[in-house]
Design a protein around this motif. Sequence first.
Motif, PDB file in Angstrom:
ATOM      1  N   ARG A 199      -5.758  43.560  22.985  1.00 26.69           N
ATOM      2  CA  ARG A 199      -5.114  44.869  23.017  1.00 26.69           C
ATOM      3  C   ARG A 199      -4.048  44.964  24.110  1.00 26.69           C
ATOM      4  NH1 ARG A 199      -8.001  49.586  21.559  1.00 26.69           N
ATOM      5  NH2 ARG A 199      -7.769  50.433  23.653  1.00 26.69           N
ATOM      6  N   GLY A 200      -4.016  43.985  25.001  1.00 32.78           N
ATOM      7  CA  GLY A 200      -3.128  44.049  26.150  1.00 32.78           C
ATOM      8  C   GLY A 200      -1.661  43.905  25.785  1.00 32.78           C
ATOM      9  N   ASP A 201      -0.813  44.341  26.683  1.00 30.80           N
ATOM     10  CA  ASP A 201       0.632  44.268  26.481  1.00 30.80           C
ATOM     11  C   ASP A 201       1.072  42.802  26.408  1.00 30.80           C
ATOM     12  OD1 ASP A 201       3.371  45.666  26.649  1.00 30.80           O
ATOM     13  OD2 ASP A 201       3.495  44.123  28.191  1.00 30.80           O
ATOM     14  N   GLU A 202       1.850  42.487  25.378  1.00 29.65           N
ATOM     15  CA  GLU A 202       2.262  41.098  25.172  1.00 29.65           C
ATOM     16  C   GLU A 202       3.060  40.568  26.359  1.00 29.65           C
ATOM     17  OE1 GLU A 202       5.361  38.757  22.311  1.00 29.65           O
ATOM     18  OE2 GLU A 202       3.881  40.029  21.306  1.00 29.65           O
ATOM     19  N   GLY A 203       3.955  41.386  26.898  1.00 29.67           N
ATOM     20  CA  GLY A 203       4.766  40.937  28.022  1.00 29.67           C
ATOM     21  C   GLY A 203       3.934  40.641  29.255  1.00 29.67           C
ATOM     22  N   PHE A 204       2.942  41.481  29.519  1.00 31.43           N
ATOM     23  CA  PHE A 204       2.081  41.277  30.687  1.00 31.43           C
ATOM     24  C   PHE A 204       1.246  40.004  30.522  1.00 31.43           C
ATOM     25  CE2 PHE A 204      -1.977  42.018  32.930  1.00 31.43           C
ATOM     26  CZ  PHE A 204      -1.502  42.229  34.217  1.00 31.43           C
ATOM     27  N   ILE A 205       0.637  39.838  29.343  1.00 29.87           N
ATOM     28  CA  ILE A 205      -0.176  38.645  29.097  1.00 29.87           C
ATOM     29  C   ILE A 205       0.693  37.399  29.147  1.00 29.87           C
ATOM     30  CG2 ILE A 205      -1.780  37.544  27.496  1.00 29.87           C
ATOM     31  CD1 ILE A 205      -2.800  40.156  28.711  1.00 29.87           C
ATOM     32  N   LEU A 206       1.906  37.490  28.613  1.00 38.31           N
ATOM     33  CA  LEU A 206       2.827  36.353  28.644  1.00 38.31           C
ATOM     34  C   LEU A 206       3.169  35.966  30.080  1.00 38.31           C
ATOM     35  CD1 LEU A 206       4.838  34.379  27.284  1.00 38.31           C
ATOM     36  CD2 LEU A 206       6.475  36.262  27.210  1.00 38.31           C
ATOM     37  N   SER A 207       3.435  36.942  30.931  1.00 38.50           N
ATOM     38  CA  SER A 207       3.769  36.645  32.324  1.00 38.50           C
ATOM     39  C   SER A 207       2.603  35.988  33.050  1.00 38.50           C
ATOM     40  CB  SER A 207       4.186  37.932  33.045  1.00 38.50           C
ATOM     41  OG  SER A 207       5.379  38.448  32.513  1.00 38.50           O
ATOM     42  N   LEU A 208       1.401  36.482  32.804  1.00 37.47           N
ATOM     43  CA  LEU A 208       0.232  35.869  33.424  1.00 37.47           C
ATOM     44  C   LEU A 208       0.046  34.435  32.939  1.00 37.47           C
ATOM     45  CD1 LEU A 208      -2.428  38.739  33.325  1.00 37.47           C
ATOM     46  CD2 LEU A 208      -1.305  37.802  35.346  1.00 37.47           C
ATOM     47  N   GLY A 215       1.271  26.894  38.138  1.00 37.22           N
ATOM     48  CA  GLY A 215       0.360  26.510  39.202  1.00 37.22           C
ATOM     49  C   GLY A 215      -0.526  27.610  39.730  1.00 37.22           C
ATOM     50  N   TYR A 216      -0.305  28.861  39.302  1.00 40.37           N
ATOM     51  CA  TYR A 216      -1.126  29.970  39.783  1.00 40.37           C
ATOM     52  C   TYR A 216      -2.355  30.154  38.895  1.00 40.37           C
ATOM     53  CZ  TYR A 216       2.821  31.150  42.742  1.00 40.37           C
ATOM     54  OH  TYR A 216       3.821  31.110  43.685  1.00 40.37           O
ATOM     55  N   GLY A 217      -3.115  29.122  38.781  1.00 40.65           N
ATOM     56  CA  GLY A 217      -4.315  29.133  37.957  1.00 40.65           C
ATOM     57  C   GLY A 217      -4.689  27.697  37.643  1.00 40.65           C
ATOM     58  N   ARG A 218      -5.919  27.509  37.215  1.00 37.18           N
ATOM     59  CA  ARG A 218      -6.407  26.155  36.983  1.00 37.18           C
ATOM     60  C   ARG A 218      -6.290  25.796  35.502  1.00 37.18           C
ATOM     61  NH1 ARG A 218      -9.226  23.283  40.574  1.00 37.18           N
ATOM     62  NH2 ARG A 218      -9.579  25.143  41.832  1.00 37.18           N
ATOM     63  N   THR A 219      -5.068  25.711  35.005  1.00 39.60           N
ATOM     64  CA  THR A 219      -4.892  25.371  33.599  1.00 39.60           C
ATOM     65  C   THR A 219      -3.773  24.356  33.434  1.00 39.60           C
ATOM     66  OG1 THR A 219      -3.343  27.189  33.260  1.00 39.60           O
ATOM     67  CG2 THR A 219      -5.654  27.624  32.740  1.00 39.60           C
ATOM     68  N   ALA A 287      -0.521  32.860  24.739  1.00 34.81           N
ATOM     69  CA  ALA A 287      -0.635  33.413  26.094  1.00 34.81           C
ATOM     70  C   ALA A 287      -2.057  33.884  26.363  1.00 34.81           C
ATOM     71  CB  ALA A 287       0.355  34.558  26.274  1.00 34.81           C
ATOM     72  N   MET A 288      -2.637  34.527  25.382  1.00 32.45           N
ATOM     73  CA  MET A 288      -4.008  35.022  25.523  1.00 32.45           C
ATOM     74  C   MET A 288      -4.986  33.881  25.785  1.00 32.45           C
ATOM     75  SD  MET A 288      -6.087  37.108  22.588  1.00 32.45           S
ATOM     76  CE  MET A 288      -7.877  37.326  22.689  1.00 32.45           C
ATOM     77  N   SER A 289      -4.805  32.754  25.092  1.00 35.70           N
ATOM     78  CA  SER A 289      -5.718  31.625  25.283  1.00 35.70           C
ATOM     79  C   SER A 289      -5.589  31.023  26.678  1.00 35.70           C
ATOM     80  CB  SER A 289      -5.464  30.564  24.207  1.00 35.70           C
ATOM     81  OG  SER A 289      -4.165  30.006  24.336  1.00 35.70           O
ATOM     82  N   LEU A 290      -4.381  31.016  27.239  1.00 37.52           N
ATOM     83  CA  LEU A 290      -4.200  30.497  28.597  1.00 37.52           C
ATOM     84  C   LEU A 290      -4.864  31.406  29.630  1.00 37.52           C
ATOM     85  CD1 LEU A 290      -0.465  29.313  28.566  1.00 37.52           C
ATOM     86  CD2 LEU A 290      -2.514  27.932  28.305  1.00 37.52           C
ATOM     87  N   VAL A 291      -4.702  32.714  29.456  1.00 35.53           N
ATOM     88  CA  VAL A 291      -5.316  33.651  30.405  1.00 35.53           C
ATOM     89  C   VAL A 291      -6.832  33.643  30.247  1.00 35.53           C
ATOM     90  CG1 VAL A 291      -5.407  36.058  31.157  1.00 35.53           C
ATOM     91  CG2 VAL A 291      -3.238  35.061  30.431  1.00 35.53           C
ATOM     92  N   ASP A 292      -7.312  33.523  29.014  1.00 35.64           N
ATOM     93  CA  ASP A 292      -8.757  33.424  28.783  1.00 35.64           C
ATOM     94  C   ASP A 292      -9.338  32.249  29.560  1.00 35.64           C
ATOM     95  OD1 ASP A 292     -11.386  33.574  27.449  1.00 35.64           O
ATOM     96  OD2 ASP A 292     -10.673  31.834  26.317  1.00 35.64           O
ATOM     97  N   ARG A 293      -8.663  31.095  29.498  1.00 29.48           N
ATOM     98  CA  ARG A 293      -9.167  29.916  30.213  1.00 29.48           C
ATOM     99  C   ARG A 293      -9.125  30.130  31.724  1.00 29.48           C
ATOM    100  NH1 ARG A 293     -10.811  27.000  33.194  1.00 29.48           N
ATOM    101  NH2 ARG A 293     -11.043  24.721  33.144  1.00 29.48           N
ATOM    102  N   GLY A 306      -7.475  32.028  43.859  1.00 22.48           N
ATOM    103  CA  GLY A 306      -6.838  33.301  44.159  1.00 22.48           C
ATOM    104  C   GLY A 306      -5.635  33.638  43.316  1.00 22.48           C
ATOM    105  N   ALA A 307      -5.502  33.031  42.148  1.00 26.66           N
ATOM    106  CA  ALA A 307      -4.361  33.323  41.285  1.00 26.66           C
ATOM    107  C   ALA A 307      -4.568  34.656  40.577  1.00 26.66           C
ATOM    108  CB  ALA A 307      -4.186  32.209  40.257  1.00 26.66           C
ATOM    109  N   PRO A 308      -3.488  35.408  40.335  1.00 31.54           N
ATOM    110  CA  PRO A 308      -3.637  36.687  39.627  1.00 31.54           C
ATOM    111  C   PRO A 308      -4.338  36.552  38.283  1.00 31.54           C
ATOM    112  CG  PRO A 308      -1.441  36.500  40.563  1.00 31.54           C
ATOM    113  CD  PRO A 308      -2.101  35.170  40.771  1.00 31.54           C
ATOM    114  N   ALA A 309      -4.046  35.489  37.543  1.00 29.09           N
ATOM    115  CA  ALA A 309      -4.654  35.319  36.220  1.00 29.09           C
ATOM    116  C   ALA A 309      -6.141  35.022  36.300  1.00 29.09           C
ATOM    117  CB  ALA A 309      -3.940  34.205  35.453  1.00 29.09           C
TER     118      ALA A 309
END
Length: 362
Positions: A199-208, A215-219, A287-293, A306-309
């Motif tokens: 349900r989240g905003d596509e632009g926000f999820i894409l940026s995350l 590098g701001y996350g372990r993916t 994008a959703m799958s990357l943030v999910d991980r 400590g990454a925002p995502a």
Amino acid sequence: MYVAVKGGERAIENAHAFLAEERRGDPAIPELTIAQIREQLRLSVNRVMAEGSLYDPDLAALAIKQARGDLIEAVFLIRAYRTTLPRFGASHPVETGAMACTRRISATFKDAPGGQILGPTFDYTHRLLDFKLLAEGGTLPAVATAPADTAPVPHITEFLDKDGLIQGEARLEDTPPDLTREPMELPASRALRLQALTRGDEGFILSLAYSTQRGYGRTHAFVGELRIGTVAVEMDIPELGFAVEIGEVELTECETVNQFAGSKTEPPQFTRGYGLTFGQTERKAIAMSLVDRALRWKELGEDDIGAPAQDEEFVMMHADNVQATGFLEHIKLPHYVDFQSELELIRKLRAEALAAKQEAAE
């Protein structure tokens, strides 16, 4: 708490009339029909359905028309309408493995069973303006279009599953909480997080998602599979005693394959990120799958960098564009009393500072 204040009704009515006039545009130009929006602005329609949590292309097209193309406003309209609908049952979980695919690609295996289906995509276009579209009533290019592959094709990750090379996913026995009917609680289950991301905003999820790639996350993800197609929706009918198919919906599903070094309890293997959305919304699904991980770091025993995502509260509380819009736009409403109190405080502080300065000078 904000209370409506009487007065200005005529101004408001005129504003509504002005809005309707602006929405219509030049009366000499034919008005857009709902069918035209539904068929020719399909990606916008799909986004509104996904973020509005309601699968109805006609209503999404109507919302886009009413909102003058403002997709967040259209999402707001769809959600508001959705709250008026009665709920008479729950469907079975859809079987995406039985999807009739119009698009299916993998970045991990070239010769996957079932083949790669490019489908309708911008991936191979040159991103040049096509001035032929300026000529109304243009003919379609003479290209053979293949129908959707109705034969079920296996998920790519099943091949890794057989060798134990990817983390298994347990099937939920209980019905997960419904974010549209129950307040969100933190910490949230993965099922609830996935609902919020859908349900989240596509632009926000894409940026995350982009931040995790930088590098701001372990993916470090590969697209194991991206598939788009229709699936059957079934639900139990108490009077019949068995499930029947009540319709079909178009979905986009993405599974990413991510590196995992292992932990004290898990051997080194790949892990998954998952995205599922209404319609053809592949950028959102990836994008959703990357943030999910990225949000799964704790359950996988990884260290928090400590990454925002990776911050569940940050992601969950700021992903909803309707909630964000409401909070942002409320500041343009009258705040006369609040501002007067702030103004009086500033004047008092300035007077005290000036008096202290004069006293020091003496």
